[in-house]
Design a protein around this motif. Structure first.
Motif, PDB file in Angstrom:
ATOM      1  N   ILE B  32      -3.488  -3.685  -5.890  1.00  0.00           N
ATOM      2  CA  ILE B  32      -3.283  -3.096  -4.236  1.00  0.00           C
ATOM      3  C   ILE B  32      -4.991  -3.017  -3.888  1.00  0.00           C
ATOM      4  CG2 ILE B  32      -3.629  -1.440  -6.084  1.00  0.00           C
ATOM      5  CD1 ILE B  32      -1.178   0.346  -3.569  1.00  0.00           C
ATOM      6  N   ASN B  33      -4.710  -2.323  -2.544  1.00  0.00           N
ATOM      7  CA  ASN B  33      -6.160  -2.594  -1.903  1.00  0.00           C
ATOM      8  C   ASN B  33      -6.821  -0.947  -2.233  1.00  0.00           C
ATOM      9  OD1 ASN B  33      -8.826  -1.780  -0.189  1.00  0.00           O
ATOM     10  ND2 ASN B  33      -7.864  -3.409   0.831  1.00  0.00           N
ATOM     11  N   LEU B  34      -7.613  -0.403  -2.441  1.00  0.00           N
ATOM     12  CA  LEU B  34      -7.768   0.781  -2.753  1.00  0.00           C
ATOM     13  C   LEU B  34      -8.201   1.651  -1.771  1.00  0.00           C
ATOM     14  CD1 LEU B  34      -8.663   1.445  -6.583  1.00  0.00           C
ATOM     15  CD2 LEU B  34      -6.254   1.875  -5.320  1.00  0.00           C
ATOM     16  N   LYS B  35      -8.026   1.110  -0.393  1.00  0.00           N
ATOM     17  CA  LYS B  35      -8.632   1.544   0.736  1.00  0.00           C
ATOM     18  C   LYS B  35      -7.146   1.313   2.035  1.00  0.00           C
ATOM     19  CE  LYS B  35     -12.313   2.778   3.243  1.00  0.00           C
ATOM     20  NZ  LYS B  35     -11.425   4.391   3.892  1.00  0.00           N
ATOM     21  N   LEU B  36      -6.831   2.564   2.498  1.00  0.00           N
ATOM     22  CA  LEU B  36      -5.915   2.311   3.408  1.00  0.00           C
ATOM     23  C   LEU B  36      -6.451   1.483   4.855  1.00  0.00           C
ATOM     24  CD1 LEU B  36      -4.256   5.656   3.524  1.00  0.00           C
ATOM     25  CD2 LEU B  36      -3.112   4.010   2.954  1.00  0.00           C
ATOM     26  N   PRO B  37      -5.551   0.216   5.288  1.00  0.00           N
ATOM     27  CA  PRO B  37      -5.886  -0.157   6.320  1.00  0.00           C
ATOM     28  C   PRO B  37      -5.961   0.969   8.067  1.00  0.00           C
ATOM     29  CG  PRO B  37      -3.254   0.229   6.759  1.00  0.00           C
ATOM     30  CD  PRO B  37      -4.313   0.440   5.307  1.00  0.00           C
ATOM     31  N   GLU B  38      -7.536   0.671   8.783  1.00  0.00           N
ATOM     32  CA  GLU B  38      -7.639   1.297   9.494  1.00  0.00           C
ATOM     33  C   GLU B  38      -6.517   1.882  10.528  1.00  0.00           C
ATOM     34  OE1 GLU B  38     -10.601   3.075  10.835  1.00  0.00           O
ATOM     35  OE2 GLU B  38     -11.007   1.890   9.177  1.00  0.00           O
ATOM     36  N   GLY B  39      -6.625   2.919  10.680  1.00  0.00           N
ATOM     37  CA  GLY B  39      -4.817   3.293  11.104  1.00  0.00           C
ATOM     38  C   GLY B  39      -3.846   4.348  10.622  1.00  0.00           C
TER      39      GLY B  39
END
Lengths: 343, 343
Positions: B32-39
């Protein structure tokens, strides 16, 4: 001292399984004094109309902490009826008054708790109605539907034993409330009555259905909001599968179960949880304080022809045992009344 | 882009009968990417405590119009948990917030409906409590007992599965309400807890009783006013025989029935009528608007030591399948919690 004959219907002994006429006998030898003894607080009545009701089956069994007392073998059967006061030791009643309430299956009865009687005020309707639409069954339909089910316009309502003393009223109340209502009954004749006389949107003969679950899915593709329960057992099981979220079940009677040694098991009660169903049993006597309110509603509806009531009437006290027994095979069409005397 | 491993517990396929550990697998290969996508409007959380609850059994079966969706085979199991916000696209939540609500059985989850999460305000109590006394089971006990049963001082209360996540609270609420309360459970250890820890007046091991009807008569010679129903089946049947007039049944769960192909039939529902019983099913989410009111009541009780809560805690996400399965054999003692991470 005016001693007269007083024919009686007596329970011979407690009953197991289906009740039969032979469980009762006609006592031709009893007599009664048509004057109350000095100082009595009782009321002496002449019985006019007697009511045959399914709850009476429970009273034919030996009491197992039931909500009503068992009958006393050897004594006259008791039940609801319409009667005329012959003599009164109670200040609320005088000779000539018409009353409805608990009385005996006999020509004349002494009512020792006259405060339980309702005085009949409206006599421009059939007097027999006070065994039905204007009596206990009427109050049962009213309390069970309006008070317990709290119907809302557009809701889906199912009524079992729908042409009976109570069911025929529930269907009409449901239509007056703007609901969609389907009823079940056990003969083609009753199904026709439901649709053509009582205004049910749809009706079916449960005896002709193989799969009640599928039947209900057909009549209620969107599910059932309100179930007015008169039969219990397999029908209740099928209904539970078809209830909607926040559904209400008014548990009024379970006539399919009364004569069984061992009740049918209902196997899907988890629907009560998953659909947040409220199932509420009730005994109509707890609602009798609402009787004046009910009368205010129902009398105009009757007079305006906006509600109808079907009775199945037999003549003579001697016919009462067969009439009572007939309830449990569904022989009656509408409210079962026994005419003892017309005046 | 901070891509990390994200261990998951996945349902392999739908379950019939009793669930087994082998119905689930541990997926070690997800990331999992620990940063949410922009928006994004979602919230990304690190899961700390996961809750094992009996209702999850229903989600392991293919949906038959249940009130909760089935799990998706091949995807992580979902359920209640306590988690810490790692990244937020939703204005109500910011990094570092602690929350409880619906999450996944995995190390990190993206919550796409963050408005369903409750922000944790009180952190001077064990955080794991938000899977139990301060979370869904607590609200279940509160709504099911106070809102549905409307207890009165001196009433007789019976609770089944009484040492579970919900039952242990119902018993304590009953005592706080001045009721007499008896609980049933499935081991001696649990029975001891009921009496010595949770303040039940009496308790019994249902597995050691041959005749539940007689058992209940022994503990409730005057009958039961309130039944908090967690198990269903034969226990419900025995309870119905022992209910008092105007009794209330809060239908919360029926764990004895969840793994049966065909439920046990309950054969004595006519008691609902004769005793004017109200049986009310409920889904706790319909009562979540009362959560602030519940917190006002429960937080002081916890801090004053007037209420206690027992948890059965297992460490590591890998232990979750066994912990969940254990609920259905009663292996847990108290609320079953899985610790995924402590911070």
């Amino acid at each position: 001292m005016e001693q007269v004959k007083n024919k009686q219907i007596v329970l011979k002994h407690y009953v197991n399984g289906f009740p039969k006429e032979s469980h009762m006998l006609i006592n031709d030898s009893a007599t009664i004094n048509l004057k109350l003894p000095e100082g009595s607080n009782a009321v002496l009545v002449k019985n006019l109309y007697l009511s045959c009701d399914p709850y009476m089956r429970g009273r034919m069994s030996e009491s197992k902490e039931s909500y009503v007392d068992s009958f006393t073998p050897g004594s006259p059967i008791t039940g609801y009826g319409v009667a005329k006061v012959i003599d009164s030791g109670h200040s609320n009643f005088k000779k000539g008054d018409l009353v409805w309430g608990g009385t005996g299956w006999e020509e004349y009865s002494i009512i020792n708790a006259p405060e339980t009687l309702f005085k009949i005020e409206h006599t421009d309707v059939p007097l027999s109605y006070y065994t039905g639409i204007l009596g206990m069954p009427g109050m049962t339909a009213y309390a069970g539907f309006y008070e317990i089910c709290a119907p809302e316009k557009g809701e889906y309502v199912f009524v079992s034993a729908a042409s009976g003393a109570v069911g025929q009223l529930v269907g009409q109340f449901a239509k007056l409330s703007g609901c969609y209502v389907v009823g079940s009954a056990g003969t083609k004749e009753k199904v026709d009555l439901l649709k053509n006389k009582f205004g049910y949107d749809e009706a079916f003969n449960y005896k002709e259905e193989q799969d009640l679950d599928a039947t209900l899915k057909r009549y209620f593709p969107n599910g059932i909001d309100i179930y007015f329960e008169n039969v219990g057992g397999k029908m209740l099981e099928a209904v539970l599968s078809n209830m909607r979220v926040n559904g209400r079940i008014s548990a009024c009677g379970m006539i399919s179960q009364y004569n069984l040694e061992q009740g049918d098991g209902v196997r899907n009660l988890f629907h009560i949880i998953t659909k947040s169903i409220r199932m509420q049993g009730f005994i109509v006597t707890q609602y009798y304080h609402l009787y004046p309110k009910y009368m205010e509603m129902i009398i105009p509806l009757i007079k305006q022809g906006k509600i109808c009531y079907i009775e199945d009437t037999v003549e003579e006290l001697e016919s009462a045992p067969a009439a009572l027994v007939g309830l449990f095979s569904g022989r009656n069409v509408g409210k079962q009344v026994v005419v003892v005397a017309r005046e």
